[in-house]
Motif scaffolding. Sequence first.
Motif, mmCIF file in Angstrom:
data_model
loop_
_atom_site.group_PDB
_atom_site.id
_atom_site.type_symbol
_atom_site.label_atom_id
_atom_site.label_comp_id
_atom_site.label_asym_id
_atom_site.label_seq_id
_atom_site.Cartn_x
_atom_site.Cartn_y
_atom_site.Cartn_z
ATOM 1 N N GLY A 180 -0.627 1.423 -12.958
ATOM 2 C CA GLY A 180 0.436 -0.062 -13.443
ATOM 3 C C GLY A 180 0.042 -1.076 -12.746
ATOM 4 O O GLY A 180 -0.962 -1.626 -12.739
ATOM 5 N N LEU A 181 1.284 -2.137 -12.201
ATOM 6 C CA LEU A 181 1.050 -2.886 -11.944
ATOM 7 C C LEU A 181 1.540 -3.533 -9.924
ATOM 8 O O LEU A 181 2.905 -2.558 -10.621
ATOM 9 N N VAL A 182 1.467 -4.201 -9.779
ATOM 10 C CA VAL A 182 1.565 -4.026 -7.953
ATOM 11 C C VAL A 182 1.738 -5.926 -7.616
ATOM 12 O O VAL A 182 0.316 -6.270 -8.481
ATOM 13 N N LEU B 169 0.911 -1.172 -0.122
ATOM 14 C CA LEU B 169 0.188 -0.411 -0.141
ATOM 15 C C LEU B 169 0.696 0.988 0.111
ATOM 16 O O LEU B 169 0.365 2.368 -0.531
ATOM 17 N N LEU B 170 2.206 1.296 0.651
ATOM 18 C CA LEU B 170 2.742 2.210 0.938
ATOM 19 C C LEU B 170 3.521 2.731 -0.318
ATOM 20 O O LEU B 170 3.806 3.524 -0.567
ATOM 21 N N ILE B 171 4.250 1.955 -1.100
ATOM 22 C CA ILE B 171 4.608 2.105 -1.877
ATOM 23 C C ILE B 171 3.290 2.393 -3.544
ATOM 24 O O ILE B 171 3.954 2.885 -4.519
ATOM 25 N N GLN B 172 2.932 1.760 -3.213
ATOM 26 C CA GLN B 172 1.491 2.669 -4.425
ATOM 27 C C GLN B 172 0.712 4.021 -3.622
ATOM 28 O O GLN B 172 1.082 4.419 -5.076
ATOM 29 N N ASP B 173 0.573 3.881 -2.449
ATOM 30 C CA ASP B 173 0.588 5.178 -2.691
ATOM 31 C C ASP B 173 1.356 5.866 -2.769
ATOM 32 O O ASP B 173 1.272 7.730 -3.447
#
Length: 717
Positions: free
Chosen positions: A413-415, A394-398
């Motif tokens: 993008g993709l995660v 979540l942190l890196i997406q945000d």
Amino acid sequence: MISKFHFIVICALLAVYCPQLKGQELKWTEIENGIWKASVGESEDISLLQAADIRPKVNALDKLPTANFPFPEDRVKTKIVDGKTYLQFPLTREEQIYGLGLNFKTVHQRGRIMQLHVDHYGGRDDGRTHAPVPFYVSSRGYGVLIDAARYITVYAGTGIRVDADDKPVLRDRNTDPHWQAQPYSDAVEILVPAKGTDVYIYGGATPMEAVQRYNLYNGGGYIPPKWGLGFTQRVPTLYSQEDIAQEAQEFEDHDFPLDFIGVEPGWHSMAYPCTFEWDRTRFPDPKKFNSELLKDGIRTNLWLNPYVSPVGSLYPKLKGLSASHTVWNGIVPDLMLAETRDIFKEHFVQNHLNLGVSGYKIDEVDGFDFWIWPDVATFPSGYSGEQMRQVYGLLIQDMTAKWFKERNQRTYGLVRASNAGASSLPYVIYNDYYSHKDFITALVNSSFIGVLWTPEVRASKTAEEWLRRMQSVCFSPMAMLNAWADGTKPWSFPEVEAAVRDVANLRMRLLPYIYSTFSQYHFEGLPPFRAMNLVEGFSYDQQVAEGELDSTDNPYKVAIKSEIKDQYMMGDNILVAPMFEGEKERKVILPKGKWFDFYDGKFVGENEVITVAPGLEKIPLFVRDGGIIPMRPVQRQAPKLGEKVDLIIRHYGTSEGEYTLYDDDGLSFDFEKGQFTNVEIQVKKDRKGKLVGTISSPEKGKPYSYNKKVTWEFKTK
Ligand code: GAL
């Protein structure tokens, strides 16, 4: 005799401990229309919704009907024992529950035990998965979220308490053929390994309304840029700038759609761990690389994992801001620290975004346990290895989403890891697992928990499997071929090349419909790809067959459930029923109302189970009566800014219908400030009973990319 002092001490101890042992009364507050929150014990200062940095869409929530608290408040019980929080929520006999993470094999979660743990999916629905979202939706129309960044254990209707309100019948296995190994349980019980947590309840008249509330509270669903909904190819590792230009050319030569290219490992000067710096042998001029591709309308998306290589320029800056443990000898940046995020931002914006990179694929933030940081790892922010594991995705997406948002530029993008609160984040989950059927079940389940999932295509043993996989990925949030290891191309199986192109083109033609469907996700919280159990009028009840007692296969006579996990809705009107390799026909369960074949408009059935045998070239698609589908002519790419395209409006069935076609500039966030258009499409019967279509005029000065001329296609003759 006890002294006065001892008496006071005993009373004080009783006052402190008794409420915990007896259970604590929860104080529920309606924080938004139909959403209640309660705190148990000491809330932690890190939670899933905090990590996702959610911004509730209050106006949209206010537009939903009011809702009642779903059960008597005193039926929710809680205790704190041994430093852990116990929670208990009631279940009624007929109730089914859905959600509890991105599951790949099951849709019905009642009767299961899960430990929700961010991890690579290991082939079992045991809670370890890429998005172990601690949120469940009830068939009675409410949702429950445990907002804790912890490995939460959920007993979803399994434990049977001595004081159960609705006790199971006592049966003798010697004589009673209805004896069950798992007797009836009347509660969901949850163990949070922390001294407290926040709990949310989302009300609703239907399961869908509860999901809408959940998504809207998380900020509403994400609307991808238009190019994000086109086709994407991820190129093999170690491809150079030149190889990629060549690949783009091949797509043109094959007349195959392509909107963005994924650059896999090979662009970093070192990968696993990563430097986030371009490898100048393969990418001598990254700016030119991006701009040349963009001239052809193609965007680039960069693969990465967040583990920082000692040979990269970020290493000295991040060394003091990273965890106690490494991953592949790279340091693990502590993303809870603002300083870490600033260092990342400066580097990424300067070296990627400013050079034209349109997004990221964030890999390896989920697991495996053997190489990700262990739970004994410590982080300078003070959060534990467990907490960081649950929120890192979540942190890196945000963090990355914000870089793009600040530029007023949409990304997609993709995660590989996510969690609760992710609805408004611009990422689609993928993984390395590869069961086609289970990929579709994941797509079904993604709709309960506010995440997007792509059943990506990588390789296949046969042309048939290839085509069947391509067909389903074109009916998912991201139409992607991930050729990182196999070097496959859409035309890898020449015998089905035309059929693969047809389905990719069909997706491109459906973009007006798909885009409008995503706008519903944003403005109304309706998931774009929907489980049948969220669809109104879907009355196919769970069938439970009593298992046969058998000394090897079923010694405890466990009941066998049947659930609908291989068909789903794309938006309001299209029912998708993917076919799998080896199948000549399949069963499709039609909800209430009449349904029509997408391709020829013919009536197929109504509230019944049909069997279809569409041949290899087609993925079975059905449209509801009165269903309107806005389309456009075939084009290899999504419309560019300012480009106007023709509109083709299809109508199915014999009933009147209406549809809201959504449009905006397709690239920026200006729609959040009102820069969008909704035109109303209506099909009505004239005095002679003939169906006639009308479309409202778009508001002047607002973005709208369709020509005035509309071609109407009344598909049902
Ligand atoms: C995997 C990922 C694949 C691909 C590969 C590249 O972890 O799931 O999709 O990106 O890494 O090394």
